[in-house]
Motif scaffolding. Structure first.
Motif, PDB file in Angstrom:
ATOM      1  N   LEU A   1     -30.451  -9.899   7.379  1.00  0.00           N
ATOM      2  CA  LEU A   1     -29.324  -9.064   6.944  1.00  0.00           C
ATOM      3  C   LEU A   1     -28.961  -8.038   8.009  1.00  0.00           C
TER       4      LEU A   1
ATOM      5  N   VAL B   1     -28.416  -1.673   5.465  1.00  0.00           N
ATOM      6  CA  VAL B   1     -29.647  -2.413   5.167  1.00  0.00           C
ATOM      7  C   VAL B   1     -30.877  -1.520   5.371  1.00  0.00           C
TER       8      VAL B   1
ATOM      9  N   ALA C   1     -26.167  -3.329   0.402  1.00  0.00           N
ATOM     10  CA  ALA C   1     -27.076  -4.391   0.826  1.00  0.00           C
ATOM     11  C   ALA C   1     -27.999  -4.715  -0.333  1.00  0.00           C
TER      12      ALA C   1
END
Ligand code: AMP
Length: 479
Positions: A34, A64, A45
């Motif tokens: 990610l 993230v 996220a």
């Protein structure tokens, strides 16, 4: 994933990942994948993991690195994981819209991460009107999860049962306690690639995420394909008759990371080739070629190479400021641009500059950059854009405003040059763009440049997006 049109924010881009690798630190792999896809979404996220018997999800607003920490990653253990990053847009910054979204599927949860945008959400919503589980989010992605939750059989069966009802662009990953399935619309508008990693298989929006976790590219998920990933292989079902591939051309121009491969070709090299084409189509005498970092840099390098005019950095970008485009209103957008770039006055002063950027959307960035460079002493600022003028909004998952806000939909190129203060302005032609990408035009969705939408856009509310511009003369709209 996109926000439904009755919300005040109709558009966003996303990145997805899915990994099956029993015995590996699955959530950490998803986290790093990610991270590599962070450019595709900075608003929220999330990661969902499956252990035999249960699906656990953690998702939140933010980057993230802010959403996950060591303890949270350690608590997310399992044999499979999916992850999602979501692009930031006005007014939709709600926790409920973070992904993966989940729905109860009788025996357990189904989690879903989606990149793209459905265009038949009204019809889909009607199919779940009696659903005892209320919709939590305002996204089309939750509708897909709700439909999957109602389908009997394996998760792969459920995807195959639902996929034909979805109209629009989708590259998605779904997870249940025992299965991970990736699927893609019949035109393959958004990218989705399969990788092999030690102990299993994975999928991701872009190959840069595979590189990040030490996976090697196997192939793309085919348009219209649903594929179940296992530790030892892939089980594929061609769920939809594949239509002519219509990969979003804007992925090549701007959205994908330059180190990714799209359709087997390196994006950085394609962008450099766009600059080479642009130099041939729109030459101008100047002292140096400057790229607007980072998206304009490869094309600027190509332009400099082809023109023989030296390339130089002339603008430093503050990498800790989010993209100017994602600020919630025009005023903030303007200050965002100022926060983002700072000129190298010593390099610029007295020079005639060719400034290469990848695209003009509203024109805000160009206007601010030209003003900033002139303030820093530039004698001439020749804007060269490595894509054609954007004159139509995107309905398939890229953040493009309504026609009324697209500067090129309302003004000729000369007018945009005047409005932005550029000495001259030129765009790469569609033909030049295709040559640079190195694949035939009919393999792409180019609707933002041509208005030819390869997938129906039937929702009546979506059509409102055209209204702004409806009062403009057709002639002016097309320029
Ligand atoms: P604008 O200031 O509205 O003309 O936006 C153009 C700038 O935003 C260019 O420098 C592009 O690199 C960038 N850009 C283009 N499309 C997008 C998008 N969908 N999301 C975020 N940034 C974009």
């Amino acid at each position: 994933m996109s926000v439904l049109w009755d919300d005040d924010s109709p558009h966003d881009e996303c990145g997805v990942v899915g990994i099956v690798a029993p015995g590996r630190d699955i959530s950490r792999l998803a986290f790093f994948a990610l991270h590599a896809l962070q450019h595709r979404g900075q608003e929220s996220a999330g990661i969902a993991v499956a252990d035999d018997g249960q699906v656990m999800v953690q998702r939140d607003l933010g980057l993230v690195g802010a959403v996950f920490d060591e303890p949270s990653l350690r608590s997310l253990s399992g044999h499979s994981a999916i992850g999602h990053v979501r692009y930031s847009t006005t007014g939709s910054n709600k926790w409920e819209n973070a992904q993966p979204v989940t729905r109860n599927r009788g025996t357990g949860l189904v989690a879903l991460g989606h990149n793209g945008n459905l265009t038949n959400t009204d019809a889909l919503r009607e199919q779940i009107t009696n659903d005892p589980q209320p919709l939590q989010a305002t996204t089309d992605s939750e509708l897909i999860a709700a439909l999957l939750a109602r389908e009997p059989g394996s998760l792969l069966d459920a995807v195959v049962g639902v996929i034909g009802r979805l109209v629009g662009a989708f590259s998605a990953v779904a997870l249940s306690e025992y299965e991970l399935v990736a699927f893609r619309d019949a035109h393959g508008v958004r990218p989705l690639v399969i990788g092999k990693l030690e102990g299993g298989y994975c999928v991701a929006s872009e190959t840069c995420a595979l590189d990040q976790i030490g996976a090697t590219l196997v192939r793309e998920v085919r348009p219209g394909e649903a594929v179940r990933l296992t530790a030892t292989g892939l089980e594929s079902r061609q769920a939809l008759t594949p239509a002519i591939s219509r990969m979003c051309v804007f992925e090549h121009i701007y959205f994908a990371r330059p180190d990714s491969l799209l359709d087997g070709r390196n994006v950085w090299e394609q962008r450099r080739a766009m600059g080479i084409e642009l130099a041939g189509e729109a030459p101008i005498d100047a002292d140096m070629v400057v790229g607007l970092p980072d998206s304009g840099t490869p094309a600027a390098i190509g332009y400099a190479f082809a023109s023989g005019i030296p390339y130089s950095e002339a603008v430093v970008r503050n990498r800790y400021v989010g993209r100017s485009f994602i600020q919630p209103d025009q005023e903030l957008r303007k200050s965002g641009v100022k926060l983002k770039f700072n000129p190298l006055r010593e390099i610029i002063d007295g020079k005639r500059l060719i400034v290469v950027d990848d695209s003009i959307v509203r024109g805000t960035t160009t206007q601010q950059v030209v003003a900033m460079l002139r303030e820093a002493g530039a004698r001439e600022v020749h804007m060269r854009i490595s894509s054609p003028p954007i004159t139509w909004p995107c309905f398939y998952g890229i953040d493009m405003p309504s026609r009324g806000e697209l500067v090129a939909a309302r003004h000729s190129i000369d007018e945009v040059a005047r409005l932005t203060g550029a000495t001259t302005l030129a765009h790469l032609s569609l033909e030049g763009l295709q040559r640079a990408i190195g694949a035939p035009a009919d393999r792409f969705c180019r609707a933002c440049f041509t208005g030819e939408y390869p997938i129906p856009v039937p929702d009546s509310s979506i059509k409102l997006r055209f209204e702004d511009a409806a009062t403009q003369p057709a002639e002016a709209q097309r320029k």
